[in-house]
Design an enzyme around this catalytic site. Structure first.
Site, PDB file in Angstrom:
ATOM      1  N   CYS A  48      42.321 -72.021 -19.639  1.00  0.00           N
ATOM      2  CA  CYS A  48      40.460 -71.518 -18.631  1.00  0.00           C
ATOM      3  C   CYS A  48      40.252 -70.358 -19.822  1.00  0.00           C
ATOM      4  CB  CYS A  48      41.731 -69.896 -18.365  1.00  0.00           C
ATOM      5  SG  CYS A  48      42.403 -68.836 -18.956  1.00  0.00           S
ATOM      6  N   ASP A  50      40.306 -68.643 -21.810  1.00  0.00           N
ATOM      7  CA  ASP A  50      40.189 -66.635 -22.051  1.00  0.00           C
ATOM      8  C   ASP A  50      40.976 -66.735 -23.724  1.00  0.00           C
ATOM      9  OD1 ASP A  50      39.722 -66.346 -19.468  1.00  0.00           O
ATOM     10  OD2 ASP A  50      40.733 -65.541 -18.905  1.00  0.00           O
ATOM     11  N   CYS A  74      39.261 -63.734 -17.612  1.00  0.00           N
ATOM     12  CA  CYS A  74      38.705 -63.252 -16.165  1.00  0.00           C
ATOM     13  C   CYS A  74      38.956 -61.987 -15.907  1.00  0.00           C
ATOM     14  CB  CYS A  74      39.406 -64.120 -15.144  1.00  0.00           C
ATOM     15  SG  CYS A  74      41.787 -63.597 -15.706  1.00  0.00           S
ATOM     16  N   CYS A 119      47.085 -65.627 -16.756  1.00  0.00           N
ATOM     17  CA  CYS A 119      46.619 -64.715 -16.889  1.00  0.00           C
ATOM     18  C   CYS A 119      46.709 -63.517 -16.866  1.00  0.00           C
ATOM     19  CB  CYS A 119      45.305 -64.475 -15.762  1.00  0.00           C
ATOM     20  SG  CYS A 119      44.433 -66.245 -15.460  1.00  0.00           S
TER      21      CYS A 119
END
Lengths: 142, 418
Positions: A48, A50, A74, A119
């Site tokens: 992602c 991140d 996120c 996440c």
């Protein structure tokens, strides 16, 4: 037939973005960067994009006295990092290694499906690895 | 304002069993068609009937079932050939999917690339049309060159194509449609330049074949790869089309049963096209499913499929474009297929995907298997909605409303909902 439908919980319902998660996302605690610290560690979730960095200040007994983190991600990854940064203050490195996904989900107050759990777990992985680096190499990290 | 639904496929959702599924208490709105498409009942029934009535290995047995299975499997090659206007079914090699096709092709062409040669791809590649060529170039000490993206227009910049495709270029491999930007690439123009310098042209057509009429001969390419599961067919089957004159001179890269004619302890000779490139027991049931998917698409008519998706993508683009704090990547609607990649500030694409999921809407969030392109666009992640034959303007309306709601949640709820 094998039941494949994910439990309703992992569809998260209206609960996933509860007020305190949004609050920690929009006003993350311990967010920032020191010029020096006991150990610093950065990891990326390549899926992602991140990326988070944690800085720890540790006393002689291996207790985390203070923590800073920064980076981008996120709401789930930033809120987890923020909650975790408060949680680990005053904890020893041994205690930190015992934290797991249940602890993270308890901090968030929600249960996550496998995709979003990644996440949420990014910050704990970083903090645990930072502790291992500190234990191996001492102050200043690698 | 009431918008009249111009959808010529208004009842087509009924043909897809999964589309009547509920996600929580919401109807499924499936907008991840660039990743994979859902399957119509005809495809499910064809595969079920194959296993119930005809299952046998192909090209071997002389009993009834084996003959039926062989006929069905060969018919799948013929239908695929007709669908993309290939010269004959000898040009149709079944693979596991586009990725497998491109990897196989890179291995088939490896001996034609030498030190100092050049391979050309574009800056908008999916990883599967980048890494096989990158690894081939590295192994052979060849150079990998890139046709650049014009970030402003979202199109490939062909202004310096003569400097990129040169007399040293052996292979040009480009996408027909970008899986991130939706950009439709002018294959013929690039192919003509490549052929002028004697290079072969491969096309990654995973995102075009399900969405527009395709004619491999009028595109003037040499190789053409696509997947069954993105065109309403099953997973586990893909296609590598190649010009027969070229395939005749290429060596197989996978060996075993099916692909041989005569075998001795110290040597072997190869079967005819296309079987010499299909080692082992092939995806027979998947071939039957692919046949049914092609029948399904041909029944709709590919011109109509394209017209429907073109109208839908324009409708979605205009509605998304009108939102506040939205970034849409890629060209204007008339130059794109049914893919819209975007970011809706301040919502991270993962959070957006989670919030849309709560409404039963399936979109993609991430780098869409094109990490270098994401880096080039300077975004760590993005959201992608991609359309198919069964999507409707009402679904787009629901998507846009749900994005607005997500934006308002992340703006602390204080922002007025437009």
């Amino acid at each position: 037939m094998t039941k494949l439908e994910a439990p309703e919980k992992s569809f998260a319902g209206e609960g996933m973005y509860r007020e305190h998660i949004l609050d920690h996302y929009q006003h993350p605690r311990n967010f920032g960067e020191w010029k020096t610290c006991s150990v610093q560690h950065t990891e990326l979730n390549p899926v992602c994009g991140d990326q988070l960095s944690f800085q720890l200040n540790v006393d002689e007994k291996g207790k985390v006295m203070d923590v800073h983190f920064n980076g981008q991600g996120c709401a789930i990854s930033i809120a987890s990092a923020s909650l975790l940064s408060d949680e680990i203050k005053g904890k020893t490195m041994v205690q930190i290694q015992k934290l797991d996904k249940n602890g993270i989900q308890a901090l968030l107050g929600i249960t996550l499906g496998p995709a979003r759990l990644k996440c949420a777990m990014l910050s704990l992985d970083i903090v645990k690895n930072a502790c291992l680096i500190y234990q191996k190499y001492g102050k200043g990290g690698k | 304002m009431t918008h009249v639904q111009q959808n010529s496929f208004s009842s087509i959702q009924k043909e897809f069993p999964i589309l009547s599924r509920k996600i929580g208490k919401h109807s499924l709105v499936y907008l991840d068609n660039a990743a994979t498409t859902q399957k119509p009942l005809t495809v499910l029934k064809a595969m079920d009937a194959y296993y119930r009535l005809h299952n046998a290995n192909v090209h071997r047995g002389i009993y009834r079932l084996a003959e039926e299975a062989t006929l069905a499997y060969e018919l799948a090659h013929q239908k695929t050939a007709d669908f993309i206007h290939a010269q004959s079914m000898r040009e149709i090699i079944f693979t596991r999917g586009t990725t497998d096709s491109l990897n196989m092709l890179a291995r088939m062409l490896s001996s034609s690339v030498e030190k100092g040669d050049e391979i050309v791809v574009s800056q908008i590649e999916h990883h599967s049309n980048l890494i096989p060529w990158q690894q081939l170039a590295n192994a052979q000490k060849a150079a990998l060159k890139f046709i650049p993206l014009d970030k402003k227009s979202g199109m490939l910049d062909l202004s310096r194509i003569d400097k990129i495709i040169t007399s040293k270029t052996k292979i040009v491999s480009i996408p027909h449609v970008s899986n991130v930007l939706g950009t439709i690439v002018p294959i013929k123009e690039i192919a003509r330049r490549a052929h002028k310098v004697g290079a072969v042209v491969s096309v990654d057509a995973a995102q075009s074949v399900p969405h527009m009429p395709v004619n491999v001969r009028s595109l003037e390419c040499d190789f053409f790869s696509f997947s069954g599961h993105k065109m309403y067919g099953p997973t586990g089957i893909g296609v590598l089309w190649g010009k027969e004159s070229l395939l005749n001179h290429l060596e197989p890269v996978s060996f075993g049963g099916e692909m041989v004619r005569e075998v001795y302890y110290d040597r072997a000779t190869w079967n005819d096209l296309p079987w010499k490139f299909e080692a082992g027991t092939p995806p027979i049931a998947e071939g039957v499913g692919l046949s049914a998917a092609i029948d399904f698409l041909q029944k709709q008519g590919m011109e109509k499929v394209r017209a429907h998706e073109k109208e839908l993508v324009k409708y979605a683009y205009d509605k998304l474009f009108a939102l506040k704090n939205i970034s849409i990547y890629g060209p204007e609607p008339k130059f794109r297929s049914g893919v819209i990649t975007f970011n809706a500030t301040p919502v991270h694409p993962h959070d957006l995907a989670s919030l849309l999921n709560e409404k039963g809407i399936a979109i993609r969030a991430g780098h869409h298997c094109a990490m270098p392109l994401a880096t080039l666009l300077n975004i760590s992640a993005s959201a992608r909605a991609s359309f198919g034959i069964y999507n409707t303007q009402q679904e787009v309306d629901l998507l846009v409303e749900s994005i607005k709601k997500a934006q308002s949640i992340f703006s602390g709820g204080k922002r007025a909902v437009v």
